[in-house]
Design a protein around this motif. Structure first.
Motif, PDB file in Angstrom:
ATOM      1  N   SER A  67       1.061  -1.109   0.003  1.00 27.44           N
ATOM      2  CA  SER A  67       0.404   0.330   0.375  1.00 27.44           C
ATOM      3  C   SER A  67       1.041   1.253  -0.048  1.00 27.44           C
ATOM      4  CB  SER A  67      -1.230  -0.359   1.373  1.00 27.44           C
ATOM      5  OG  SER A  67      -0.031   0.263   2.471  1.00 27.44           O
ATOM      6  N   VAL A  68       0.266   1.824  -0.562  1.00 23.44           N
ATOM      7  CA  VAL A  68       0.884   4.019  -0.315  1.00 23.44           C
ATOM      8  C   VAL A  68       1.332   4.357   0.643  1.00 23.44           C
ATOM      9  CG1 VAL A  68       1.444   5.520  -1.537  1.00 23.44           C
ATOM     10  CG2 VAL A  68       0.492   3.972  -3.544  1.00 23.44           C
ATOM     11  N   GLN A  69       0.014   4.046   1.754  1.00 22.53           N
ATOM     12  CA  GLN A  69       0.364   4.196   2.998  1.00 22.53           C
ATOM     13  C   GLN A  69       1.552   3.727   3.782  1.00 22.53           C
ATOM     14  OE1 GLN A  69      -2.939   3.407   5.320  1.00 22.53           O
ATOM     15  NE2 GLN A  69      -2.414   4.994   6.102  1.00 22.53           N
ATOM     16  N   GLN A  70       1.292   2.519   3.612  1.00 23.19           N
ATOM     17  CA  GLN A  70       2.670   2.103   3.701  1.00 23.19           C
ATOM     18  C   GLN A  70       3.671   2.175   3.379  1.00 23.19           C
ATOM     19  OE1 GLN A  70       2.802  -0.141   7.088  1.00 23.19           O
ATOM     20  NE2 GLN A  70       4.776  -0.165   7.071  1.00 23.19           N
ATOM     21  N   LYS A  71       4.096   2.527   2.418  1.00 25.81           N
ATOM     22  CA  LYS A  71       4.846   2.938   1.935  1.00 25.81           C
ATOM     23  C   LYS A  71       6.156   3.931   1.839  1.00 25.81           C
ATOM     24  CE  LYS A  71       4.281  -0.156  -2.423  1.00 25.81           C
ATOM     25  NZ  LYS A  71       4.572   0.312  -3.834  1.00 25.81           N
ATOM     26  N   GLN A  72       4.628   4.806   2.086  1.00 22.25           N
ATOM     27  CA  GLN A  72       5.381   6.547   3.640  1.00 22.25           C
ATOM     28  C   GLN A  72       5.905   6.221   4.547  1.00 22.25           C
ATOM     29  OE1 GLN A  72       5.133   9.473   2.021  1.00 22.25           O
ATOM     30  NE2 GLN A  72       4.232   8.922  -0.290  1.00 22.25           N
ATOM     31  N   TYR A  73       5.177   5.800   5.452  1.00 23.64           N
ATOM     32  CA  TYR A  73       5.580   5.371   6.120  1.00 23.64           C
ATOM     33  C   TYR A  73       7.155   4.875   6.851  1.00 23.64           C
ATOM     34  CZ  TYR A  73       5.864   3.280  11.114  1.00 23.64           C
ATOM     35  OH  TYR A  73       6.208   2.524  12.201  1.00 23.64           O
ATOM     36  N   ASN A  74       7.638   3.558   5.960  1.00 24.38           N
ATOM     37  CA  ASN A  74       8.734   2.882   5.931  1.00 24.38           C
ATOM     38  C   ASN A  74       9.207   4.497   4.909  1.00 24.38           C
ATOM     39  OD1 ASN A  74       7.568   0.886   6.649  1.00 24.38           O
ATOM     40  ND2 ASN A  74       7.984   0.308   4.612  1.00 24.38           N
ATOM     41  N   TRP A  75       9.183   5.202   4.064  1.00 21.07           N
ATOM     42  CA  TRP A  75      10.273   6.760   3.926  1.00 21.07           C
ATOM     43  C   TRP A  75      10.295   7.237   4.728  1.00 21.07           C
ATOM     44  CZ3 TRP A  75      13.870   6.209  -0.011  1.00 21.07           C
ATOM     45  CH2 TRP A  75      14.073   4.612  -0.570  1.00 21.07           C
ATOM     46  N   ASN A  76       9.496   7.638   5.216  1.00 21.28           N
ATOM     47  CA  ASN A  76       9.681   8.765   6.281  1.00 21.28           C
ATOM     48  C   ASN A  76      10.492   8.133   7.659  1.00 21.28           C
ATOM     49  OD1 ASN A  76       7.556  10.039   5.507  1.00 21.28           O
ATOM     50  ND2 ASN A  76       5.408   9.636   5.820  1.00 21.28           N
ATOM     51  N   THR A  77       9.588   7.314   7.979  1.00 21.03           N
ATOM     52  CA  THR A  77      10.893   6.232   8.587  1.00 21.03           C
ATOM     53  C   THR A  77      11.909   6.620   8.605  1.00 21.03           C
ATOM     54  OG1 THR A  77       9.496   5.265  10.042  1.00 21.03           O
ATOM     55  CG2 THR A  77      10.985   4.641  10.592  1.00 21.03           C
ATOM     56  N   LEU A  78      12.771   6.367   7.026  1.00 17.89           N
ATOM     57  CA  LEU A  78      13.489   6.395   7.113  1.00 17.89           C
ATOM     58  C   LEU A  78      15.126   7.601   7.034  1.00 17.89           C
ATOM     59  CD1 LEU A  78      14.333   4.292   4.153  1.00 17.89           C
ATOM     60  CD2 LEU A  78      15.996   4.354   6.261  1.00 17.89           C
ATOM     61  N   ASN A  79      13.185   8.543   6.602  1.00 17.73           N
ATOM     62  CA  ASN A  79      13.876  10.043   7.115  1.00 17.73           C
ATOM     63  C   ASN A  79      14.552  10.358   8.104  1.00 17.73           C
ATOM     64  OD1 ASN A  79      14.676  11.922   4.260  1.00 17.73           O
ATOM     65  ND2 ASN A  79      12.406  12.594   4.460  1.00 17.73           N
ATOM     66  N   THR A  80      13.480  10.832   8.493  1.00 16.66           N
ATOM     67  CA  THR A  80      12.989  11.003  10.787  1.00 16.66           C
ATOM     68  C   THR A  80      14.513  10.478  11.634  1.00 16.66           C
ATOM     69  OG1 THR A  80      11.393   9.415  10.997  1.00 16.66           O
ATOM     70  CG2 THR A  80      11.118  11.708  10.071  1.00 16.66           C
ATOM     71  N   LYS A  81      14.528   8.852  10.773  1.00 19.00           N
ATOM     72  CA  LYS A  81      15.094   8.210  12.012  1.00 19.00           C
ATOM     73  C   LYS A  81      16.481   7.377  11.331  1.00 19.00           C
ATOM     74  CE  LYS A  81      13.842   5.446  14.929  1.00 19.00           C
ATOM     75  NZ  LYS A  81      13.969   5.844  16.098  1.00 19.00           N
ATOM     76  N   VAL A  82      17.295   7.571  10.119  1.00 19.93           N
ATOM     77  CA  VAL A  82      18.374   7.344   9.420  1.00 19.93           C
ATOM     78  C   VAL A  82      19.096   7.921   8.733  1.00 19.93           C
ATOM     79  CG1 VAL A  82      19.487   5.573   7.911  1.00 19.93           C
ATOM     80  CG2 VAL A  82      17.349   4.963   9.627  1.00 19.93           C
TER      81      VAL A  82
END
Length: 203
Positions: A67-82
């Motif tokens: 889903s687009v929503q879960q993909k967005q969640y993964n990328w936002n997590t990468l952006n903020t935490k990594v």
């Protein structure tokens, strides 16, 4: 979630080939068939960073997504935490492009990540060499003020812990919002079904 990240620059043919060759040297959890689709959910990108800098990536934060929503969640997590710990962030525009499998979108981000990983590792190595090569006098002076440095180190550690906890809370809030949306959707479907049953004369 929006950010003021950096735009990933376009690549020429040589740079594209360099990116493909680099990715091929990294062990990933699933085979690469179509690089755009393979990296769309952010999981393999997290694995690449973990391969080089394991201490800043919790791979359990990223799950295979359709889903687009879960993909967005993964990328936002990468952006903020990594990515932020590596000294950069990518734009929402680039995230959307990768999720939508826009041609060469993920290659551009891979190139940025490759450069930033190299810089991150070089900085860490230089810091270690600098500490090892300090003159004895400087080391002795540092020992003399060691008692003053300890509170600062503890303070920095506390700041990092607090920051990490804030980021974890943000992720949990995103999960809660997602669950609330699913519950509302199910409630709506149940209500619609009940109305249809009532209209059909079934109680």
């Amino acid at each position: 979630m929006t950010n003021r990240g950096m735009d990933a620059p376009p690549l020429n043919e040589d740079e594209l080939n360099e990116v493909y060759n680099w990715v091929d040297t990294i062990p990933l959890s699933r085979p690469k068939r179509h690089i755009g689709r393979d990296f769309a959910d952010g999981v393999l990108m997290a694995e690449i960073v973990q391969h080089y800098i394991p201490r800043i990536v919790d791979i359990h934060n990223y799950s295979l997504a359709h889903s687009v929503q879960q993909k967005q969640y993964n990328w936002n997590t990468l952006n903020t935490k990594v990515f932020r710990k590596m000294g950069f962030q990518i734009t929402q525009k680039d995230i959307d492009a990768v999720i939508s499998v826009v041609p060469e979108a993920v290659e551009r981000i891979l190139k940025v990540v490759q450069v930033k990983i190299s810089m991150f590792l070089d900085n860490n190595e230089q810091n270690q060499i600098h500490q090892q090569e300090q003159p004895i006098e400087i080391q002795q002076n540092q020992n003399k003020v060691n008692n003053k440095q300890v509170p600062n180190n503890k303070s920095n550690e506390k700041d990092l812990i607090i920051q990490d906890q804030k980021e974890t809370i943000e992720i949990l809030e995103l999960k809660i919002q997602k669950l609330e949306q699913l519950v509302k959707l199910k409630d709506s479907k149940i209500q619609q079904l009940m109305q249809k049953l009532q209209q059909a004369g079934i109680k």
